[in-house]
Design a protein around this motif. Structure first.
Motif, mmCIF file in Angstrom:
data_model
loop_
_atom_site.group_PDB
_atom_site.id
_atom_site.type_symbol
_atom_site.label_atom_id
_atom_site.label_comp_id
_atom_site.label_asym_id
_atom_site.label_seq_id
_atom_site.Cartn_x
_atom_site.Cartn_y
_atom_site.Cartn_z
ATOM 1 N N ARG A 122 -2.530 -0.181 -7.438
ATOM 2 C CA ARG A 122 -1.432 0.216 -8.320
ATOM 3 C C ARG A 122 -0.735 -1.044 -8.820
ATOM 4 N NH1 ARG A 122 1.366 5.197 -6.803
ATOM 5 N NH2 ARG A 122 3.274 4.196 -7.537
ATOM 6 N N SER B 214 0.827 -1.204 0.000
ATOM 7 C CA SER B 214 0.000 0.000 0.000
ATOM 8 C C SER B 214 0.860 1.252 0.000
ATOM 9 C CB SER B 214 -0.927 0.010 1.220
ATOM 10 O OG SER B 214 -1.783 -1.114 1.203
ATOM 11 N N HIS B 215 0.211 2.416 -0.162
ATOM 12 C CA HIS B 215 0.953 3.679 -0.238
ATOM 13 C C HIS B 215 1.678 3.999 1.067
ATOM 14 C CE1 HIS B 215 -2.857 4.932 1.614
ATOM 15 N NE2 HIS B 215 -2.189 5.946 2.116
ATOM 16 N N ASP B 216 1.201 3.409 2.190
ATOM 17 C CA ASP B 216 1.880 3.639 3.470
ATOM 18 C C ASP B 216 2.991 2.635 3.731
ATOM 19 O OD1 ASP B 216 0.441 1.363 3.925
ATOM 20 O OD2 ASP B 216 -0.738 2.155 5.602
ATOM 21 N N ALA C 273 -3.843 10.303 -2.083
ATOM 22 C CA ALA C 273 -2.767 11.290 -1.997
ATOM 23 C C ALA C 273 -3.139 12.486 -1.126
ATOM 24 C CB ALA C 273 -2.403 11.778 -3.404
ATOM 25 N N ARG D 42 2.785 -1.933 -7.709
ATOM 26 C CA ARG D 42 2.963 -2.312 -6.313
ATOM 27 C C ARG D 42 2.512 -3.738 -6.020
ATOM 28 N NH1 ARG D 42 0.470 3.140 -3.506
ATOM 29 N NH2 ARG D 42 2.279 4.512 -3.805
#
Length: 324
Positions: free
Chosen positions: A201, A163-165, A236, A204
Motif C-alpha cells: 500500500r 503492514s496491515h497489522d 482483508a 503505508r
C-alpha cells in the motif's frame, strides 16, 4: 490561403499529433508550398517550439520535447476533458495536487470560449458525486512520482513500511508497477530480502534516500492487477478455507478472479479452491453461489455453518406444519 498567424496555429496543431509529417503532407494540409512550410517551421522554432526535422525521402517534421512547456492547442472535446480531469484531481486521493489542479483549471477556464465554459460550468454545477462512507487513504504526489520514476529507470527503492497489522519494517524493493484500485494505490515489486513478489500500500510506505542500484528486470509470475486483487483481498480475509470443488479447474477459473481465490487442479474432475472472506457467513454464501458441488472439511466453524445452512434451505422447501 490562411493568414500567417492562423497558418502557424494550424501547423502547430498538426505537429502536436504524435506522428511525423513530410513537408509535402503539411503543404497539402495548409494549401501552401513546401518552401512556406519550411519558413513556418523556422518561425515556430524561433517562438520556442522544438520542431525536429529529418532530410531525405524518408524525412519529415515532428514536435519534440523542449526545455520549457510551450502553449498547447486543444480542440473543444480535449479542452472539456482536461477541465473535467483537473476538477476530479482536485478532489481525489493524491495529496499535493489539489491546489495545483485548481490553479491550472482557473487558467484554462479563463481562456475557454464561452460555449465551452458553459459546458464545463454545467458539469461542475449539476453533476455531483456521492461521498464515500470511507474517504479512503491519501497518498503523496511526490511519493507516486518517485516510485513511478524508479519503476521506469529500474532502480531499487528503499522505504519504511507499515503492514496491515501495524508492524513496521524496512524494505528493499525492485519496483515493477503502480496500480490504482478504487481510492487506493499499490506498488507491485520484487522484495529483495524476502526473495519474492509483494504488494505494498503506497499510503503505508515512506521512501528513503538515496535510491538503490539499478537492477535487471524480472518477469512477474502474474499480471500486476491480478496480484493486487489477490493480495489486497486476502489481506482483508478474517476467515480462510481450502475447499475441494467437484468441477474441473478450468471451469471454476471462469467463474472467479484473483480477488476471490486461487484454483489448483487435483485431477480432471476436481480442484482445490483457496479462498476467504470477512465472516464465516459471507464465506458460506460465496461457496453456495459457485454453482457446483464442493466438499468442506475445515475450519470447524465453517463446516458447522454449512450444515446449518443446508438444513435451513432444505426445510424451506418443505410445507410448514402450520400451513400444511
Amino acid at each position: 490561403m490562411l493568414e500567417t498567424s492562423a497558418r502557424l496555429l494550424r501547423l502547430l496543431s498538426l505537429l502536436q499529433t504524435p506522428r511525423e509529417w513530410t513537408g509535402t503532407e503539411l503543404a497539402e494540409r495548409l494549401s501552401v508550398t513546401t518552401r512556406t512550410v519550411r519558413n513556418d517551421v523556422e518561425r515556430l522554432r524561433d517562438l520556442g517550439y522544438p520542431v525536429h526535422g529529418r532530410r531525405g525521402a524518408a524525412g519529415g517534421y515532428r514536435l519534440g520535447a523542449g526545455a520549457a512547456l510551450p502553449p498547447l492547442l486543444l480542440d473543444d472535446e480535449e479542452a472539456v476533458a482536461v477541465a473535467i480531469g483537473l476538477r476530479t484531481a482536485a478532489g481525489g486521493t493524491i495529496t499535493g495536487v489539489e491546489e495545483t489542479s485548481l490553479r491550472a483549471l482557473a487558467k484554462l477556464e479563463q481562456v475557454l470560449p464561452a460555449r465551452l465554459r458553459r459546458r464545463v460550468g454545467a458539469l461542475q454545477e449539476y453533476a455531483v458525486a456521492v461521498p464515500r462512507d470511507d474517504p479512503g487513504p491519501r497518498v503523496d504526489a511526490d511519493t507516486l512520482s518517485v516510485l513511478a520514476a524508479a519503476s521506469r529507470d529500474r532502480e531499487r527503492v528503499r522505504f519504511d513500511y507499515r503492514s496491515h497489522d501495524g508492524s513496521e519494517s524496512r524494505r528493499d524493493v525492485e519496483p515493477y508497477r503502480l496500480v490504482n484500485w478504487g481510492r487506493r494505490w499499490y506498488l507491485v515489486g520484487f522484495d529483495v530480502e524476502r526473495a519474492g513478489w509483494r504488494t505494498f500500500r503506497v499510503d503505508r510506505l515512506r521512501p528513503r534516500t538515496p535510491a538503490g542500484p539499478r537492477f535487471a528486470p524480472r518477469e512477474p509470475p502474474e499480471d500486476a492487477v491480478d496480484q493486487v486483487r489477490r493480495g489486497a483481498s486476502s489481506a482483508a480475509w478474517r476467515y480462510r478455507a481450502r475447499v475441494v470443488v467437484h468441477a474441473p479447474a478450468e471451469r471454476l477459473a471462469e467463474r472467479i478472479n484473483a480477488a476471490i481465490g486461487t484454483v489448483t487442479p487435483i485431477d480432471d474432475a476436481s480442484c482445490l479452491l483457496d479462498t476467504g472472506a470477512g465472516s464465516v457467513e459471507a464465506l458460506v454464501v460465496h461457496l453456495g453461489l459457485l454453482g457446483v458441488d464442493f466438499t468442506v472439511t475445515e475450519p470447524a466453524e465453517l463446516v458447522e455453518l454449512v450444515r446449518a445452512f443446508a438444513g435451513r434451505f432444505h426445510r424451506a422447501t418443505e410445507p410448514h406444519p402450520e400451513t400444511a
